[in-house]
Design an enzyme around this catalytic site. Structure first.
Site, PDB file in Angstrom:
ATOM      1  N   LYS A  22       0.833  -1.202   0.000  1.00 15.04           N
ATOM      2  CA  LYS A  22       0.000   0.000   0.000  1.00 15.04           C
ATOM      3  C   LYS A  22       0.870   1.255   0.000  1.00 15.04           C
ATOM      4  O   LYS A  22       0.682   2.153  -0.818  1.00 15.04           O
ATOM      5  CB  LYS A  22      -0.912   0.011   1.237  1.00 15.04           C
ATOM      6  CG  LYS A  22      -1.609   1.346   1.458  1.00 15.04           C
ATOM      7  CD  LYS A  22      -2.452   1.351   2.733  1.00 15.04           C
ATOM      8  CE  LYS A  22      -1.704   1.679   3.988  1.00 15.04           C
ATOM      9  NZ  LYS A  22      -1.480   3.118   4.235  1.00 15.04           N
ATOM     10  N   ASN A  23       1.814   1.317   0.935  1.00 11.03           N
ATOM     11  CA  ASN A  23       2.577   2.555   1.079  1.00 11.03           C
ATOM     12  C   ASN A  23       3.501   2.815  -0.111  1.00 11.03           C
ATOM     13  O   ASN A  23       3.779   3.966  -0.433  1.00 11.03           O
ATOM     14  CB  ASN A  23       3.368   2.553   2.395  1.00 11.03           C
ATOM     15  CG  ASN A  23       2.448   2.763   3.593  1.00 11.03           C
ATOM     16  OD1 ASN A  23       1.274   3.089   3.426  1.00 11.03           O
ATOM     17  ND2 ASN A  23       2.991   2.575   4.790  1.00 11.03           N
ATOM     18  N   CYS A 118      -4.771   8.836   9.678  1.00 12.94           N
ATOM     19  CA  CYS A 118      -4.910   8.158  10.978  1.00 12.94           C
ATOM     20  C   CYS A 118      -4.672   9.136  12.119  1.00 12.94           C
ATOM     21  O   CYS A 118      -3.817  10.011  12.034  1.00 12.94           O
ATOM     22  CB  CYS A 118      -3.877   7.052  11.098  1.00 12.94           C
ATOM     23  SG  CYS A 118      -4.325   5.515  10.305  1.00 12.94           S
ATOM     24  N   ARG A 123       1.675  14.689  13.487  1.00  9.91           N
ATOM     25  CA  ARG A 123       2.081  14.424  12.104  1.00  9.91           C
ATOM     26  C   ARG A 123       2.095  15.656  11.200  1.00  9.91           C
ATOM     27  O   ARG A 123       1.341  15.733  10.221  1.00  9.91           O
ATOM     28  CB  ARG A 123       1.197  13.343  11.486  1.00  9.91           C
ATOM     29  CG  ARG A 123       1.228  12.054  12.265  1.00  9.91           C
ATOM     30  CD  ARG A 123       0.444  10.964  11.603  1.00  9.91           C
ATOM     31  NE  ARG A 123       1.253  10.196  10.665  1.00  9.91           N
ATOM     32  CZ  ARG A 123       0.779   9.197   9.948  1.00  9.91           C
ATOM     33  NH1 ARG A 123      -0.471   8.862  10.033  1.00  9.91           N
ATOM     34  NH2 ARG A 123       1.561   8.536   9.129  1.00  9.91           N
ATOM     35  N   ASP A 308       4.679   0.492  12.227  1.00 13.02           N
ATOM     36  CA  ASP A 308       3.439  -0.069  11.691  1.00 13.02           C
ATOM     37  C   ASP A 308       3.204  -1.523  12.119  1.00 13.02           C
ATOM     38  O   ASP A 308       2.165  -2.096  11.787  1.00 13.02           O
ATOM     39  CB  ASP A 308       3.432   0.019  10.156  1.00 13.02           C
ATOM     40  CG  ASP A 308       3.178   1.449   9.671  1.00 13.02           C
ATOM     41  OD1 ASP A 308       2.890   2.320  10.493  1.00 13.02           O
ATOM     42  OD2 ASP A 308       3.277   1.672   8.444  1.00 13.02           O
ATOM     43  N   ARG A 400      -8.640   0.185   4.886  1.00 12.93           N
ATOM     44  CA  ARG A 400      -7.703   1.118   4.253  1.00 12.93           C
ATOM     45  C   ARG A 400      -6.414   0.397   3.871  1.00 12.93           C
ATOM     46  O   ARG A 400      -5.737   0.817   2.924  1.00 12.93           O
ATOM     47  CB  ARG A 400      -7.361   2.274   5.211  1.00 12.93           C
ATOM     48  CG  ARG A 400      -8.489   3.256   5.419  1.00 12.93           C
ATOM     49  CD  ARG A 400      -8.012   4.435   6.240  1.00 12.93           C
ATOM     50  NE  ARG A 400      -6.760   4.949   5.709  1.00 12.93           N
ATOM     51  CZ  ARG A 400      -5.857   5.623   6.427  1.00 12.93           C
ATOM     52  NH1 ARG A 400      -6.088   5.876   7.690  1.00 12.93           N
ATOM     53  NH2 ARG A 400      -4.753   6.055   5.886  1.00 12.93           N
TER      54      ARG A 400
HETATM   55  C1  UD1 Z   1       4.832   6.651   6.448  1.00 12.94           C
HETATM   56  C2  UD1 Z   1       3.851   5.518   6.308  1.00 12.94           C
HETATM   57  C3  UD1 Z   1       3.278   5.123   7.668  1.00 12.94           C
HETATM   58  C4  UD1 Z   1       4.409   4.836   8.653  1.00 12.94           C
HETATM   59  C5  UD1 Z   1       5.412   5.973   8.685  1.00 12.94           C
HETATM   60  C6  UD1 Z   1       6.625   5.669   9.542  1.00 12.94           C
HETATM   61  C7  UD1 Z   1       2.932   5.942   4.100  1.00 12.94           C
HETATM   62  C8  UD1 Z   1       1.748   6.320   3.292  1.00 12.94           C
HETATM   63  N1  UD1 Z   1       2.772   5.936   5.427  1.00 12.94           N
HETATM   64  O1  UD1 Z   1       4.094   7.746   6.952  1.00 12.94           O
HETATM   65  O2  UD1 Z   1       2.463   3.962   7.495  1.00 12.94           O
HETATM   66  O3  UD1 Z   1       3.869   4.656   9.944  1.00 12.94           O
HETATM   67  O4  UD1 Z   1       5.873   6.272   7.358  1.00 12.94           O
HETATM   68  O5  UD1 Z   1       7.256   4.523   9.089  1.00 12.94           O
HETATM   69  O6  UD1 Z   1       3.971   5.601   3.589  1.00 12.94           O
HETATM   70  N2  UD1 Z   1       7.131  14.324  10.683  1.00 12.94           N
HETATM   71  C9  UD1 Z   1       7.269  15.675  10.953  1.00 12.94           C
HETATM   72  N3  UD1 Z   1       7.271  16.563   9.908  1.00 12.94           N
HETATM   73  C10 UD1 Z   1       7.144  16.138   8.610  1.00 12.94           C
HETATM   74  C11 UD1 Z   1       7.010  14.768   8.341  1.00 12.94           C
HETATM   75  C12 UD1 Z   1       7.015  13.882   9.388  1.00 12.94           C
HETATM   76  O7  UD1 Z   1       7.383  16.077  12.104  1.00 12.94           O
HETATM   77  O8  UD1 Z   1       7.136  16.991   7.718  1.00 12.94           O
HETATM   78  C13 UD1 Z   1       7.158  13.354  11.787  1.00 12.94           C
HETATM   79  C14 UD1 Z   1       5.891  12.540  11.919  1.00 12.94           C
HETATM   80  O9  UD1 Z   1       4.926  13.241  12.694  1.00 12.94           O
HETATM   81  C15 UD1 Z   1       6.401  11.295  12.608  1.00 12.94           C
HETATM   82  C16 UD1 Z   1       7.784  11.116  11.978  1.00 12.94           C
HETATM   83  O10 UD1 Z   1       8.144  12.380  11.474  1.00 12.94           O
HETATM   84  O11 UD1 Z   1       6.541  11.510  13.984  1.00 12.94           O
HETATM   85  C17 UD1 Z   1       7.874  10.093  10.873  1.00 12.94           C
HETATM   86  O12 UD1 Z   1       6.859  10.340   9.934  1.00 12.94           O
HETATM   87  P1  UD1 Z   1       7.004   9.957   8.398  1.00 12.94           P
HETATM   88  O13 UD1 Z   1       8.140   9.014   8.216  1.00 12.94           O
HETATM   89  O14 UD1 Z   1       6.982  11.202   7.601  1.00 12.94           O
HETATM   90  O15 UD1 Z   1       5.651   9.171   8.166  1.00 12.94           O
HETATM   91  P2  UD1 Z   1       4.708   9.222   6.905  1.00 12.94           P
HETATM   92  O16 UD1 Z   1       5.506   9.376   5.659  1.00 12.94           O
HETATM   93  O17 UD1 Z   1       3.580  10.147   7.153  1.00 12.94           O
END
Ligand code: UD1
Length: 421
Positions: A22-23, A118, A123, A308, A400
């Site tokens: 999915k991701n 979620c 985030r 995850d 989802r």
């Molecule tokens: C992706 C995955 C999700 C997984 C996560 C961590 C997808 C669609 N989703 O989510 O299933 O749980 O990686 O492996 O691929 N953060 C910030 N600022 C930003 C971006 C992130 O503070 O601009 C923080 C987030 O709140 C979190 C951490 O960084 O605490 C990691 O998030 P991130 O790796 O970006 O997760 P996603 O890409 O949203």
């Protein structure tokens, strides 16, 4: 709203086919925005989140055809009719932010709603925005929307992430393929989904080196072309189903599973005394007859233990012979499964980002409520082992990210069904 009913206690035996990730697919689909030529994705999962991304891309003018029942996605962004990602779609799924980088790279402008998704923490998307700003984009946040422009086009830059973000790495990586000059991503995410995206972009003509390491270098090109790409296996679906025979007993072959996708997780599963073996067709998981041993885990970016899979592993450890310590370091609010597991008899104490799980001898079926995607999976797994009946409501969270969960598990002997309405 659908519910899933599980009658626990049946050991599992059989095979489960692991679908496309999915991701990975959610990052690959927006890559279609980078070219006028068709991008074809095979081995796509049939999931609600993929339909949401389809809807979002269609609203921008991308033609998306779901062929072979949705297994193959044919995307073509000949000309775009809009550069606005509307709140009504974006609020359903955080990964919608991944259209920002490609839209900016192709059109020089984008208006994207700030995402929902979620409820597992604040985030923010600041790393995505700062990275694109370093490449020359000008950002303005108004009424819940990011208004981004790059009038002279994006240019290569050094983008050093203060901490690892999967989504920000994907957004900058896509934007950099069409930027003028060289972009270096430092402290980049190393997740298999990044590697999959880089491979697809390379097949489209991008010049990328270093994916899978902390430093990715991208040499911008003038244009990208079409490609056909097979989506990599879903390591989170794989890990989730690895827990199923571990908690319910029995033995299952996870077709298409590979150890390198889940190495840190498999190692912890083995430490809990579950047998994992790699075979040509996939990963075989078997619960030894003995007890589940307590283990400590701490979530971390890849190649560490995936956040995850934290909820699913916690479910297994509720039945371990002793105390396990589970530390969540990625998301601050990712223990929402704990009160639901407690309703089933689990003993878990949470203090900040640490949960201490004291194993019990049995879980008891109960009505429980899914609160987010992976939490829902943990409740289904708990139901497989619990005495009596577990009714999981708010199953749309599960839908989802998991395709036909009740069919895949019942084919292995689980007593599980979906009740509509
Ligand atoms: C992706 C995955 C999700 C997984 C996560 C961590 C997808 C669609 N989703 O989510 O299933 O749980 O990686 O492996 O691929 N953060 C910030 N600022 C930003 C971006 C992130 O503070 O601009 C923080 C987030 O709140 C979190 C951490 O960084 O605490 C990691 O998030 P991130 O790796 O970006 O997760 P996603 O890409 O949203």
């Amino acid at each position: 709203m659908d519910r899933i009913i599980v009658r626990g206690g049946a050991p599992l035996s059989g095979r489960i086919a692991i679908g496309g990730a999915k991701n990975a697919c959610l990052a690959l689909m927006p890559a279609a925005l980078l070219t006028e030529e068709p991008l074809t994705l095979t081995n796509a999962p049939r999931l609600a989140d993929i339909r949401t991304m389809t809807e979002l891309l269609a609203s921008l003018g991308v033609e998306v055809a779901a062929l072979q029942g949705g297994r193959v996605l044919a995307l073509a962004a000949h000309g775009l009719s809009s550069h606005l990602a509307h709140y009504d779609i974006v609020r359903k799924m955080r990964a919608s932010i991944l259209v920002l980088g490609p839209l900016l790279a192709r059109e020089g402008r984008a208006v994207v709603s700030l995402p929902g998704g979620c409820a597992i923490g604040a985030r923010p998307v600041d790393l995505h925005l700062k990275g694109l700003e370093a490449m020359g984009a000008v950002m303005d946040l108004r009424e819940g929307y990011v208004h981004a422009e790059a009038p002279g086009g994006l240019r290569g830059a050094r983008v050093a992430f203060p901490f690892v973000s999967v989504g920000a790495t994907e957004n900058i990586l896509m934007a950099a393929t069409l930027a003028k000059g060289t972009t270096v991503l430092e402290n980049a995410a190393k997740e298999p989904e990044i590697v999959d995206l880089a491979r697809c972009l390379r097949a489209m003509g991008a010049h990328i080196e270093g994916e899978g390491t902390g430093t990715i270098t991208v040499e911008g090109v003038d244009r990208l072309g079409g490609a056909t790409h097979r989506v990599a296996p879903d390591r989170i679906e794989l890990g989730t189903y690895m827990i199923a025979p571990a908690i319910a007993g029995g033995e299952v072959l996870l077709e298409g599973g590979r150890r390198d996708l889940v190495a840190a997780f498999a190692e912890r599963l083995e430490a809990a005394d579950v047998e994992v073996s790699e075979e040509p067709e996939g990963l075989r998981v078997r619960r030894k007859n003995g007890v589940i041993r307590p283990v400590d885990i701490s979530t971390a970016p890849f190649p560490g233990f995936p956040t995850d899979l934290q909820a699913q592993m916690m479910t297994l450890l509720t039945l371990a012979d002793g105390k396990s310590r589970i530390e969540e370091t990625i998301f601050e609010n990712r223990f929402m499964h704990v009160p639901e597991l407690a309703r089933m008899g689990a003993r878990i104490e949470v203090e900040g980002g640490v949960a201490t799980v004291s194993g019990v001898s049995a879980l008891k079926g109960a009505p429980v409520m899914a609160s987010d995607l992976r939490a829902s999976a943990s409740l289904v797994l708990a139901g497989l082992a619990a005495e009596g009946e577990t009714v999981v409501s708010r199953v749309y969270h599960l839908d989802r990210g998991y395709e036909r969960v009740e069919e895949k598990l019942s084919a292995c002997g689980a007593r599980i069904e979906r009740i509509g309405g």
